[in-house]
Design a protein around this motif. Structure first.
Motif, PDB file in Angstrom:
ATOM      1  N   LYS A   1       0.843  -1.208   0.000  1.00 20.86           N
ATOM      2  CA  LYS A   1       0.000   0.000   0.000  1.00 20.86           C
ATOM      3  C   LYS A   1       0.874   1.254   0.000  1.00 20.86           C
ATOM      4  N   ALA A   2       1.977   1.209   0.746  1.00 18.12           N
ATOM      5  CA  ALA A   2       2.887   2.356   0.817  1.00 18.12           C
ATOM      6  C   ALA A   2       3.660   2.550  -0.485  1.00 18.12           C
ATOM      7  N   ASN A   3       3.935   1.463  -1.205  1.00 20.74           N
ATOM      8  CA  ASN A   3       4.702   1.552  -2.451  1.00 20.74           C
ATOM      9  C   ASN A   3       4.182   0.510  -3.444  1.00 20.74           C
ATOM     10  N   PRO A   4       3.076   0.803  -4.158  1.00 19.04           N
ATOM     11  CA  PRO A   4       2.479  -0.171  -5.074  1.00 19.04           C
ATOM     12  C   PRO A   4       3.413  -0.622  -6.199  1.00 19.04           C
ATOM     13  N   ASP A   5       4.365   0.215  -6.577  1.00 20.41           N
ATOM     14  CA  ASP A   5       5.293  -0.173  -7.641  1.00 20.41           C
ATOM     15  C   ASP A   5       6.226  -1.297  -7.205  1.00 20.41           C
ATOM     16  N   ALA A   6       6.359  -1.519  -5.914  1.00 26.73           N
ATOM     17  CA  ALA A   6       7.233  -2.581  -5.395  1.00 26.73           C
ATOM     18  C   ALA A   6       6.451  -3.848  -5.044  1.00 26.73           C
TER      19      ALA A   6
END
Length: 191
Positions: A52-57
């Motif tokens: 949720k904090a970093n969807p690209d990861a």
């Protein structure tokens, strides 16, 4: 005065919860280790927060978690994958849209699909040695949790759902997790 102090303390506790940083990939990976004594529920929540904090990861988080053990059960793999998909709902459509080509012929894809995080997540599920044995079952479960035009995530188009007919996993009756249990007959004439 006590009420005001209580309100200030409650506001301080809530603001501390709201500003807590999401775990990063290395923290989530450490939680996934077999000897960490972290429950699957807590691990899924940490995965959700990290994605949720970093969807690209999202794909990196999924791979990092799955590589921490020698093998995963279908239930645990599904729970972790569902946490990723719930945290980044846009991945679900790409996952389901690309599942037919991948499930029926691994390695067959359109060039555009490779750039899709949903496809990359699907490829990770099918290629990681830890999840390969349960990949077909987990992909079927993701599709089963997706309803035409509406899902727990962002929704998957009906075209993607209609085109996906997964291969059933090969199991013997001994491996069947839900064997058929015959229904007993009536025990009294009133039944």
């Amino acid at each position: 005065m006590k009420k005001i102090l209580s309100l200030i303390l409650a506001a301080g506790m809530l603001s501390g919860v709201a500003t807590a940083a999401a775990p990063d990939v290395s923290q989530v990976a450490k939680m996934a280790q077999k000897d960490s004594d972290v429950s699957i529920e807590a691990l899924c929540m940490a995965v959700y927060e990290a994605v949720k904090a970093n969807p690209d990861a999202a794909v990196d988080v999924f791979k990092a978690v799955m590589m921490q053990r020698d093998s995963w059960s279908a239930t645990d793999t599904y729970a972790i994958l569902r946490s990723v998909l719930l945290a980044a709902p846009e991945l679900e459509d790409g996952f389901v849209r690309n599942a037919p080509a991948y499930n029926n012929n691994p390695g067959s894809y359109e060039a555009v699909a490779v750039d899709s995080l949903g496809y990359q997540l699907l490829a990770a599920l099918y290629t990681l040695p830890q999840t390969q044995p349960v990949a077909g079952t987990v992909a079927q479960a993701v599709l089963a949790g997706t309803v035409t035009g509406h899902s727990a995530g962002s929704g998957v188009s009906s075209d993607a759902l209609e085109s996906f007919v997964p291969n059933a996993p090969n199991t013997t009756p001994e491996q069947d997790p839900y064997p058929a249990i015959p229904t007993p007959g009536p025990v009294s004439p009133n039944n």
